[in-house]
Design a protein around this motif. Structure first.
Motif, PDB file in Angstrom:
ATOM      1  N   LEU A   1       0.838  -1.213   0.000  1.00 55.91           N
ATOM      2  CA  LEU A   1       0.000   0.000   0.000  1.00 55.91           C
ATOM      3  C   LEU A   1       0.864   1.251   0.000  1.00 55.91           C
ATOM      4  N   CYS A   2       2.005   1.160   0.647  1.00 53.10           N
ATOM      5  CA  CYS A   2       2.911   2.305   0.713  1.00 53.10           C
ATOM      6  C   CYS A   2       3.759   2.386  -0.554  1.00 53.10           C
ATOM      7  N   ALA A   3       4.096   1.220  -1.107  1.00 55.14           N
ATOM      8  CA  ALA A   3       4.991   1.195  -2.264  1.00 55.14           C
ATOM      9  C   ALA A   3       4.331   1.808  -3.502  1.00 55.14           C
ATOM     10  N   TYR A   4       3.036   1.564  -3.665  1.00 57.14           N
ATOM     11  CA  TYR A   4       2.360   2.027  -4.873  1.00 57.14           C
ATOM     12  C   TYR A   4       2.364   3.554  -5.017  1.00 57.14           C
ATOM     13  N   PRO A   5       1.913   4.314  -4.011  1.00 63.22           N
ATOM     14  CA  PRO A   5       1.996   5.777  -4.169  1.00 63.22           C
ATOM     15  C   PRO A   5       3.430   6.263  -4.362  1.00 63.22           C
ATOM     16  N   LEU A   6       4.369   5.672  -3.634  1.00 64.58           N
ATOM     17  CA  LEU A   6       5.755   6.126  -3.758  1.00 64.58           C
ATOM     18  C   LEU A   6       6.312   5.835  -5.149  1.00 64.58           C
ATOM     19  N   ALA A   7       5.851   4.747  -5.752  1.00 59.33           N
ATOM     20  CA  ALA A   7       6.393   4.377  -7.060  1.00 59.33           C
ATOM     21  C   ALA A   7       5.763   5.178  -8.186  1.00 59.33           C
ATOM     22  N   LYS A   8       4.461   5.472  -8.085  1.00 59.92           N
ATOM     23  CA  LYS A   8       3.763   5.997  -9.262  1.00 59.92           C
ATOM     24  C   LYS A   8       3.337   7.462  -9.173  1.00 59.92           C
ATOM     25  N   TYR A   9       3.353   8.084  -8.005  1.00 55.08           N
ATOM     26  CA  TYR A   9       2.855   9.455  -7.935  1.00 55.08           C
ATOM     27  C   TYR A   9       3.884  10.388  -7.336  1.00 55.08           C
TER      28      TYR A   9
ATOM     29  N   THR B   1      12.058  -2.571   5.400  1.00 54.43           N
ATOM     30  CA  THR B   1      12.060  -1.759   4.186  1.00 54.43           C
ATOM     31  C   THR B   1      12.463  -2.542   2.947  1.00 54.43           C
ATOM     32  N   LEU B   2      13.085  -3.705   3.167  1.00 52.85           N
ATOM     33  CA  LEU B   2      13.588  -4.473   2.029  1.00 52.85           C
ATOM     34  C   LEU B   2      12.455  -4.842   1.072  1.00 52.85           C
ATOM     35  N   GLY B   3      11.385  -5.420   1.628  1.00 55.12           N
ATOM     36  CA  GLY B   3      10.255  -5.844   0.813  1.00 55.12           C
ATOM     37  C   GLY B   3       9.604  -4.655   0.120  1.00 55.12           C
ATOM     38  N   LEU B   4       9.461  -3.576   0.874  1.00 52.93           N
ATOM     39  CA  LEU B   4       8.841  -2.379   0.314  1.00 52.93           C
ATOM     40  C   LEU B   4       9.639  -1.854  -0.875  1.00 52.93           C
ATOM     41  N   TYR B   5      10.944  -1.793  -0.695  1.00 50.22           N
ATOM     42  CA  TYR B   5      11.797  -1.245  -1.742  1.00 50.22           C
ATOM     43  C   TYR B   5      11.742  -2.129  -2.992  1.00 50.22           C
ATOM     44  N   LEU B   6      11.711  -3.426  -2.787  1.00 44.75           N
ATOM     45  CA  LEU B   6      11.610  -4.369  -3.901  1.00 44.75           C
ATOM     46  C   LEU B   6      10.309  -4.157  -4.679  1.00 44.75           C
ATOM     47  N   MET B   7       9.199  -4.088  -3.944  1.00 47.62           N
ATOM     48  CA  MET B   7       7.903  -3.925  -4.607  1.00 47.62           C
ATOM     49  C   MET B   7       7.828  -2.593  -5.338  1.00 47.62           C
ATOM     50  N   LYS B   8       8.344  -1.552  -4.691  1.00 46.55           N
ATOM     51  CA  LYS B   8       8.307  -0.218  -5.285  1.00 46.55           C
ATOM     52  C   LYS B   8       9.039  -0.215  -6.632  1.00 46.55           C
TER      53      LYS B   8
ATOM     54  N   LYS C   1       2.603  -9.286  -9.324  1.00 44.37           N
ATOM     55  CA  LYS C   1       2.687 -10.528  -8.544  1.00 44.37           C
ATOM     56  C   LYS C   1       4.114 -11.051  -8.364  1.00 44.37           C
ATOM     57  N   PRO C   2       4.961 -11.058  -9.416  1.00 41.45           N
ATOM     58  CA  PRO C   2       6.310 -11.607  -9.205  1.00 41.45           C
ATOM     59  C   PRO C   2       7.054 -10.917  -8.069  1.00 41.45           C
ATOM     60  N   ALA C   3       6.907  -9.600  -7.992  1.00 38.38           N
ATOM     61  CA  ALA C   3       7.602  -8.864  -6.931  1.00 38.38           C
ATOM     62  C   ALA C   3       6.983  -9.163  -5.580  1.00 38.38           C
ATOM     63  N   LEU C   4       5.647  -9.237  -5.540  1.00 35.30           N
ATOM     64  CA  LEU C   4       4.989  -9.527  -4.268  1.00 35.30           C
ATOM     65  C   LEU C   4       5.421 -10.895  -3.754  1.00 35.30           C
TER      66      LEU C   4
ATOM     67  N   SER D   1      15.405 -10.740  -7.608  1.00 37.92           N
ATOM     68  CA  SER D   1      14.731  -9.646  -8.322  1.00 37.92           C
ATOM     69  C   SER D   1      15.172  -9.631  -9.787  1.00 37.92           C
ATOM     70  N   PHE D   2      16.411 -10.025 -10.068  1.00 44.85           N
ATOM     71  CA  PHE D   2      16.842 -10.134 -11.462  1.00 44.85           C
ATOM     72  C   PHE D   2      16.026 -11.198 -12.194  1.00 44.85           C
ATOM     73  N   VAL D   3      15.853 -12.356 -11.539  1.00 47.94           N
ATOM     74  CA  VAL D   3      15.101 -13.445 -12.169  1.00 47.94           C
ATOM     75  C   VAL D   3      13.693 -12.973 -12.521  1.00 47.94           C
ATOM     76  N   ALA D   4      13.039 -12.328 -11.539  1.00 51.17           N
ATOM     77  CA  ALA D   4      11.675 -11.853 -11.780  1.00 51.17           C
ATOM     78  C   ALA D   4      11.676 -10.741 -12.828  1.00 51.17           C
ATOM     79  N   GLY D   5      12.682  -9.863 -12.778  1.00 48.79           N
ATOM     80  CA  GLY D   5      12.724  -8.722 -13.694  1.00 48.79           C
ATOM     81  C   GLY D   5      12.931  -9.151 -15.135  1.00 48.79           C
ATOM     82  N   ILE D   6      13.820 -10.108 -15.374  1.00 48.13           N
ATOM     83  CA  ILE D   6      14.097 -10.543 -16.743  1.00 48.13           C
ATOM     84  C   ILE D   6      12.868 -11.213 -17.346  1.00 48.13           C
ATOM     85  N   LYS D   7      12.200 -12.009 -16.535  1.00 49.36           N
ATOM     86  CA  LYS D   7      11.006 -12.689 -17.054  1.00 49.36           C
ATOM     87  C   LYS D   7       9.928 -11.681 -17.410  1.00 49.36           C
TER      88      LYS D   7
END
Lengths: 309, 311
Positions: free
Chosen positions: A122-130, A181-188, A222-225, B193-199
């Motif tokens: 929920l936090c990652a989406y606004p930070l990523a897109k707006y 923050t790791l998960g958040l940063y990845l999703m963002k 989904k892949p990031a989540l 994240s690379f694996v997911a990103g490349i796909k």
């Protein structure tokens, strides 16, 4: 609602139809020798990276007399499940029933992981897109927060948790885990790649940010989540929480296994080496199975989710 | 545009910001739950630790402000810290780029394979990172000092060495062992994240590329795959910087603490020494702050480099 679903369905269908006609996709040709070199390299690297796991597995299947042969043999001459049996037997006789600590762990892992994914995405989406006042500052803050060493933040953290009255409860593990923050940063990072047009279409139909998030952003990333889920699952699963939880009945499975593996429950000397080897495999197997299930899921949804700008 | 903004009166700028903030209220509400927890459990402890770095805090007694004396001591009176900086750089320069490039290459190669096989390989590469401390025992066997240890026996059988090398005790080799063990566990989050990103790279782009005259997979990698993966590359870089500059616990477990003649003593080892053994939290915090600044600088440099990808 219907229109939103339609937008999403259309988008997914478009991607899927591409997959259905996959053979017609014209790809850059692959040279034969390139394929051979690639395969060989992957095979070698695969063996190197799989070795520690094979070693752990073989160690856990060894009877006592083979366990201490030096150098350790990878092939076990008389494989046995005795170590696993001992592991279960010892667990069955602990003072606090093992079901209790398993339940504690299950609670932490399920509530923690799902909660983290919902709150952080929920936090990652606004930070990523707006862009909004402060968004840049928050983004920088999150990256930099990943870089501070945890040893020196331990004491302030402990004091906060004590002041909030969460000591000796599972919340001392769960609530700070939400703020990872790791998960958040990845999703963002993955959400930044969602095409703007997709969200504009939904916005025109009057959908609010939260609905766009749950109906479009989450399915599409989904892949990031899933990757974030695996990470957070693993960190909750292996968290012994011994810094914050003191009552035996409130401790989790990871703590019990840690005590077991270090011989504090099962006896002294070399007698616990077998149990220790078995417990290492069991602690490792659970996140591995979750990983495999989730990763397989990623593969099947990948084709429907990877659209970029 | 930027010029116009500077010329705007302060009053108008405040007005515009407030208007933007009002419009973004739903967004603020969305980020609020995470941001509040983040402030309590991450920002506040970090700020407190930064404050400790200017004090003589030792966990038991209240902290006294001592100005820059911790920092002065680090650079002027602490030779081991200087050694630690040197070792950290040597280890990070190899483990960082090495692990980063290797995890990207492996992720890219996995993508060339059929899906099922690719998933299995992803798990295999990620496994050592997932197994945590359990893999350290395996490394201890491989690099055993004993003449029958895996590596020593292999080198002898190949006729490369005659006598056993003390991998875990000889100061010439301990840093090398730490580097190898760190590389072994470097296929972590960045790799995933690379694996997911490349796909996720759009197939249509590859089609278009093939029509536009891309002839082999290397060109495809440089002109299509890499530019499409910038967010993941950035993420991987941040992960690599933080992990390669924080190498330390692997060395603790393998060669012991302190390492022979401080040959693999890193900044994080030094920090843990003061932070969790001597409990000189003020001094440890000063080390943490310096490490933090070092990572920020590295991050800025790498971001500049990554902007050149695909051009």
């Amino acid at each position: 609602m219907d229109i939103l679903n339609k937008i999403r369905a259309n988008y997914l269908k478009k991607k899927k139809s591409k997959l259905d006609f996959a053979p017609s996709v014209k790809k850059t040709p692959r040279s034969f020798w390139g394929n051979v070199a690639l395969g060989l390299f992957l095979l070698l690297m695969g063996l190197a990276f799989f070795f520690p796991v094979i070693y752990m597995l073989s160690q856990s299947l060894k009877p006592m007399n083979e366990m201490f042969i030096f150098p350790p043999r990878i092939l076990v001459s008389n494989p046995t499940f005795n170590n696993y049996r001992d592991f279960v037997n010892v667990l069955a006789n602990t003072v606090v029933p093992v079901t209790r600590s398993l339940f504690n762990s299950l609670f932490v892992v399920v509530v923690g992981s799902i909660g983290h994914i919902v709150i952080a995405s929920l936090c990652a989406y606004p930070l990523a897109k707006y862009k909004f006042p402060g968004s840049n500052f928050f983004n920088q803050l999150i990256v930099y927060s990943l870089m501070f060493n945890a040893t020196v933040t331990m004491i302030p953290n402990f004091l906060t948790i004590a002041r909030l009255g969460m000591l000796d409860t599972q919340w001392a593990i769960i609530i700070p885990g939400f703020a990872s923050t790791l998960g958040l940063y990845l999703m963002k990072n993955f959400m930044e790649q969602i095409p703007d047009s997709l969200m504009e279409a939904a916005q025109i139909d009057g959908a609010g940010y939260v609905r766009i998030h749950f109906l479009i952003v989450m399915p599409v990333t989904k892949p990031a989540l899933v990757t974030a889920f695996i990470l957070v699952f693993q960190s909750f699963w292996t968290n012994t929480g011994d810094r914050f939880i003191y009552t035996e009945a409130n401790k989790g499975f990871a703590y019990v296994v840690q005590q077991l593996a270090s011989g504090k429950i099962s006896g002294v000397g070399s007698s616990y080496a077998g149990i220790s080897a078995a417990s290492a495999i069991i602690m490792f197997a659970v996140p591995l199975i979750v990983f495999l299930i989730m990763q397989n899921n990623v593969v099947s949804t990948m084709a429907t989710s990877g659209m970029k700008e | 545009m930027a010029k116009n903004k500077n010329q705007m009166s302060l009053q108008r700028r405040v007005h515009l910001t407030l208007r933007d903030m009002k419009r973004s209220i739903p967004l603020y509400i969305m980020i609020a739950p995470f941001m509040i927890l983040f402030a309590i459990f991450v920002v506040y402890p970090v700020l407190t630790a930064m404050w400790y770095s200017f004090t003589d805090f030792n966990v038991l007694e209240p902290a006294n402000f001592v100005g820059l004396s911790n920092y002065r001591k680090l650079f002027l009176d602490d030779n081991i810290f200087i050694t630690a900086i040197k070792n950290t750089f040597i280890i990070a320069v190899i483990v960082g780029p090495g692990g980063y490039i290797l995890s990207f290459l492996l992720a890219w190669m996995i993508n060339e394979l059929p899906h099922k096989l690719g998933t299995v390989l992803t798990v295999i590469f990620y496994a050592p990172s997932m197994a945590g401390t359990a893999v350290i025992t395996v490394f201890a066997q491989i690099f055993s000092n004993d003449s029958n240890g895996y590596l020593n026996a292999a080198l002898r059988n190949l006729g490369i060495t005659k006598e056993a090398i003390l991998w875990l005790s000889d100061e010439k080799y301990v840093a090398l062992v730490v580097i190898l063990a760190s590389l072994w566990t470097s296929m972590g989050v960045g790799f995933l994240s690379f694996v997911a990103g490349i796909k996720g790279v759009d197939e249509a782009q590859y089609e278009a590329g093939a029509i536009d005259g891309i002839r082999n997979r290397w060109q495809e990698l440089w002109y299509i795959t890499l530019p499409n993966m910038k967010p993941q590359l950035l993420f991987g870089a941040v992960m690599t910087i933080t992990s390669s500059l924080s190498v330390g616990s692997v060395g603790d477990a393998l060669v012991g603490f302190p390492s022979p003649n401080y040959a693999s003593h890193t900044i994080v080892n030094h920090l843990n020494d003061y932070g969790s053994i001597r409990m000189e939290m003020g001094y440890a915090s000063a080390i943490a702050v310096l490490l933090f600044l070092l990572m920020i600088v590295c991050n800025m440099l790498i971001q500049k480099l990554l902007r050149k990808v695909g051009t």
